[in-house]
Design a protein around this motif. Structure first.
Motif, PDB file in Angstrom:
ATOM      1  N   GLY A 297      83.611  12.004  53.830  1.00 52.10           N
ATOM      2  CA  GLY A 297      84.829  12.083  53.042  1.00 52.10           C
ATOM      3  C   GLY A 297      85.477  13.446  53.113  1.00 52.10           C
ATOM      4  N   GLU A 298      86.492  13.630  52.275  1.00 54.02           N
ATOM      5  CA  GLU A 298      87.221  14.890  52.239  1.00 54.02           C
ATOM      6  C   GLU A 298      86.488  15.878  51.342  1.00 54.02           C
ATOM      7  N   VAL A 299      86.008  16.957  51.920  1.00 55.30           N
ATOM      8  CA  VAL A 299      85.333  17.992  51.148  1.00 55.30           C
ATOM      9  C   VAL A 299      85.774  19.352  51.660  1.00 55.30           C
ATOM     10  N   SER A 300      85.613  20.345  50.820  1.00 55.37           N
ATOM     11  CA  SER A 300      85.888  21.710  51.229  1.00 55.37           C
ATOM     12  C   SER A 300      84.803  22.175  52.197  1.00 55.37           C
TER      13      SER A 300
ATOM     14  N   TYR B 267      80.851  21.889  49.477  1.00 50.80           N
ATOM     15  CA  TYR B 267      80.286  20.698  50.114  1.00 50.80           C
ATOM     16  C   TYR B 267      78.800  20.495  49.836  1.00 50.80           C
TER      17      TYR B 267
ATOM     18  N   TYR C 174      76.128  12.369  49.621  1.00 50.11           N
ATOM     19  CA  TYR C 174      76.768  11.665  50.733  1.00 50.11           C
ATOM     20  C   TYR C 174      76.030  10.391  51.140  1.00 50.11           C
TER      21      TYR C 174
ATOM     22  N   GLU D  67      85.011   8.434  57.686  1.00 50.81           N
ATOM     23  CA  GLU D  67      85.091   9.889  57.547  1.00 50.81           C
ATOM     24  C   GLU D  67      83.698  10.525  57.516  1.00 50.81           C
TER      25      GLU D  67
ATOM     26  N   LYS E 299      81.032  13.041  59.032  1.00 48.09           N
ATOM     27  CA  LYS E 299      81.289  14.323  59.700  1.00 48.09           C
ATOM     28  C   LYS E 299      80.006  15.154  59.804  1.00 48.09           C
TER      29      LYS E 299
ATOM     30  N   GLU F 278      87.962  19.816  63.981  1.00 47.05           N
ATOM     31  CA  GLU F 278      88.731  20.841  63.287  1.00 47.05           C
ATOM     32  C   GLU F 278      87.952  22.148  63.270  1.00 47.05           C
TER      33      GLU F 278
ATOM     34  N   GLU G 158      84.211  14.796  63.367  1.00 46.29           N
ATOM     35  CA  GLU G 158      84.373  13.564  62.588  1.00 46.29           C
ATOM     36  C   GLU G 158      84.249  12.335  63.480  1.00 46.29           C
TER      37      GLU G 158
END
Length: 751
Positions: A116-119, A132, A155, A179, A181, A237, A260
């Motif tokens: 998912g979306e995490v810092s 994270y 997670y 998502e 990663k 990224e 990802e």
């Protein structure tokens, strides 16, 4: 089955040892010997992961260059290895760790699976939304020799790790997600380690390369890596610390990257990471050489087989499973370091920063010499003789490159940590025991290390002692120098160098200059007729006083090279015995500035720190072996345990555990070189030691029990043998030693 040995969903048998690594492969002679027992069943890597043990927890192979394991979010002294049993957070899995040190470093190439979306920031304790990191539970964690696994709660990812000498193998079981990663965090190190330059590059959709340069305890660290993923990445990224940057590669001080991909429920994604101290190309070659396949189970089996082979060099039988676990975990801990520090092609980074190629030996690093010369290195001369050859050659290469033997060497860097030139007793001990080496170079190296002018040596040569007002920790340094100088004199005898024998024998007696007969202790000396004041034998001032991690009560006994001389110095046999008895009884305030390393106290005897480790065996020199037996048995039972807080102090890269191994076998070296072991009180019932010279030593202990702790009689190959000393030259011959135990002391006069 023991919890720390459970492998979730993994049916693993013993397999072949990974090829291509000289220090790992068993010889044909070894393969023809008695079948190996499944001794990894007795290894509990949790021991020493709590308290102040500072041990590495994770996956590795004996003496491997990769120590792949978890890193907690928390930092501090008890997190020197990156992990502490009290913690429940994980920020990733790093490929290099230290084990049992008092300073944190390494922690290179941290990898973390996320969903998912995490810092990409690691986060703040108790605030998961700030980063994270994930929580975990020890109930969902598995630690074994060569294997580590944990459930990452945040997670729902099950992480599994194993390793070879120069590569780490990850297996992550992901949930269903678009998502999923893998985060590569090149900013993060352990303890003092901070990055100076980092680089990452996506070579193709399954290949990642890069490097991490950093400084810390070791000032100039370089590690290159090459990673292969089992499935293509969908997106990639890169981040300059926490800020996204366009592109497929990035060079900066604190580079991070996210790979990802989509996963189905319970899909396993595998990652292989090779490392090198020399280049990305070598890192990739190391990876191809050591893990040329995608069979995770096979690599785990290989790692376990590798550990099993080394553990089987000392097979013991003991009264209960707990004692067996303590013994084999200790033996396991002695083989985490020194660690491989070269590539398969023979390339290595020298102490002068230059890359060299030498395929005649395995270059090693992580030399905690002040600790291991006392017991761990002598243990290697018994069951790791071939590896001792590599250890000595590595140290001689360091001498050629930096002008002196290593003091505390780490990844190509001299840290100059701890007093003395403790490589000297190790090299001389190996020389006297017949370990192959360039003897001319070795003799040159030990003398050159002793004849420098740094760290008070100029005053040793001028005055015979180090004035306490001009050099910190002067007494500890002076005593360490004296015992090493005695060692040089023993080596000089082998060369027939009579002037050197006389000179270094004289320096070996310089310990006398630190003894004040008016107080009966070693203490700081200001001048020929002046002592440092005030004085208390209990006081310990960490890094600012006259002693290193100790006080006068503990350091007065640091004369292992001349126990007879120390007996005389303390007033003769009866006075010596009385003072030694007092050591284990007296109590006093060491002061607010005392070192955290002074632990495991019995009176003022400190089992938790190395300067005390020979002291219980001093009774054997004055006809009081029964007191050695009593104290050794007490320490083995009460200051070592099968639990996370199972060590009484820092593991110190194998020395704390080596004391247990040797003492359990019933003997321990006091003299710093030469191979004279003092008998104590064996706790094994039987032991079989298989040596690299092809000989096997069988030890049978008759009548051993909690009551029968005193040696009554010893025979070697059917003939009466000394119950005071065991000589290494006899041990090397192999054969049968029978020790008879009893409940009453049977003292023997000095011979």
């Amino acid at each position: 089955m023991r919890k720390w040995q459970r492998i979730m969903g993994l049916a693993i048998g013993l397999g072949a040892v990974v090829s291509g690594c000289k220090e790992q492969a068993p010889s044909d002679q070894d393969k023809d010997r008695v079948p190996e027992a499944d001794l990894v069943e007795y290894v509990n890597p949790y021991i020493g992961s709590g308290g102040h043990g500072h041990v590495f927890v994770g996956a590795n192979v004996p003496f491997g260059g990769v120590q792949l394991g978890p890193v907690n979010l928390t930092e501090g002294w008890d997190w020197c290895s990156g992990y502490h049993y009290s913690d429940s957070t994980i920020i990733g899995f790093a490929h290099t760790h230290l084990s049992g040190t008092g300073i944190g470093d390494l922690g290179d190439v941290l990898v973390m699976p996320v969903v998912g979306e995490v810092s990409v920031a690691k986060g703040v304790p108790e605030q998961p939304e700030t980063g994270y990191f994930s929580y975990f539970d020890h109930e969902n964690e598995v630690v074994e020799a060569g294997y580590y696994a944990v459930q990452l709660d945040r997670y729902d990812v099950y992480a599994e790790l194993t390793a070879t000498s120069r590569a780490g193998f990850h297996q992550y079981t992901f949930p269903e997600s678009d998502e999923s990663k893998l985060l590569f965090n090149l900013k993060q190190g352990i303890g003092w380690d901070v990055p100076t330059e980092t680089h990452i590059e996506l070579v193709n959709d399954t290949t990642l390369t890069g490097y991490r340069f950093s400084k810390g305890w070791a000032k100039d660290q370089k590690l290159y890596f090459a990673a292969k993923l089992s499935k293509p990445v969908v997106s990639f990224e890169v981040f300059d610390e926490n800020e996204p940057v366009a592109g497929k590669s990035l060079t900066g001080k604190e580079v991070k990257a996210l790979m990802e991909f989509a996963t189905t429920a319970d899909e396993k994604v595998l990652l292989k990471v090779g490392i090198s101290p020399v280049s990305v190309v070598n890192a990739m070659d190391n990876l191809k050489e050591e893990i040329p396949h995608w069979d995770f189970k096979r690599t785990v089996a290989d790692a376990k087989s590798n550990w099993n082979h080394e553990l089987n060099k000392i097979q013991v039988e003991m009264d209960d499973e707990v004692e067996m676990t303590k013994f084999y975990t200790a033996l396991y801990h002695t083989m985490i370091a020194p660690s491989v520090f070269n590539d398969h092609n023979g390339d290595y980074a020298g102490a002068d920063g230059k890359v060299r190629n030498d395929t005649t030996f395995t270059n090693l690093t992580t030399f905690s010499l002040w600790d291991i010369y006392r017991g761990c290195s002598p243990l290697y001369t018994i069951f790791q003789q071939n590896r001792m050859e590599d250890i000595v050659k590595s140290m001689l290469k360091i001498y050629e490159q930096q002008g002196k033997l290593p003091v505390w060497h780490l990844v190509g860097n001299e840290t100059n940590t701890m007093p003395g030139y403790s490589a000297v007793p190790i090299v001389v001990d190996a020389y006297l025991k017949g370990i192959p080496m360039d003897t001319v170079l070795a003799y040159e190296a030990v003398k050159a290390s002793a004849m420098r002018d740094e760290l008070g040596l100029d005053k040793v040569k001028e005055l015979g002692y180090i004035p306490a007002d001009g050099e910190v920790e002067s007494v500890s340094k002076g005593l360490e120098y004296a015992l090493s100088d005695w060692c040089i004199a023993q080596m000089a005898k082998g060369f027939g160098a009579q002037e050197d024998v006389a000179y270094f024998s004289k320096r070996g007696k310089y310990y006398q200059h630190y003894f004040d007969p008016n107080v009966g202790f070693m203490r700081g000396r200001i001048a020929d007729n002046e002592w440092r004041k005030p004085f208390s034998p209990f006081t310990s001032i960490h890094m600012k006083g006259d002693f290193t991690e100790g006080n006068a009560w503990q350091y007065t006994w640091l004369v292992p090279q001349d126990v007879e001389g120390l007996v005389e110095l303390l007033g003769g046999r009866e006075a010596f015995i009385s003072k030694l008895d007092s050591l284990f009884l007296v109590e006093g305030d060491m002061g607010e500035e005392a070192s955290n390393d002074i632990t495991g106290l019995v009176g003022q005897y400190a089992q938790g720190n190395e300067p005390s480790h020979h002291v219980t065996y001093l009774y054997g020199y004055v006809g009081q072996s029964h007191k050695t037996a009593e104290k050794v048995r007490y320490i083995l039972k009460n200051l070592y345990a099968n639990d996370p807080d199972g060590l009484s102090g820092n593991e110190d890269v194998g020395q704390m555990s080596a004391w247990l191994v040797l003492s359990s076998l019933g003997f321990y070296p006091v003299e710093p070189a030469g191979g004279k072991y003092v008998w104590g009180s064996p706790t094994v019932n039987n032991a079989t030691i298989r040596m690299d010279n092809g000989k096997t030593l069988h030890l049978t202990v008759k009548g051993n029990s909690e009551e029968n702790i005193y040696i009554q009689n010893i025979t070697f190959n059917g003939k009466p043998y000394s119950s005071q000393f065991l000589m290494h030259e006899d041990l090397l011959k192999g054969g049968e030693i029978v020790v008879e135990m009893g409940s009453e002391a049977a003292e023997h006069r000095l011979k």
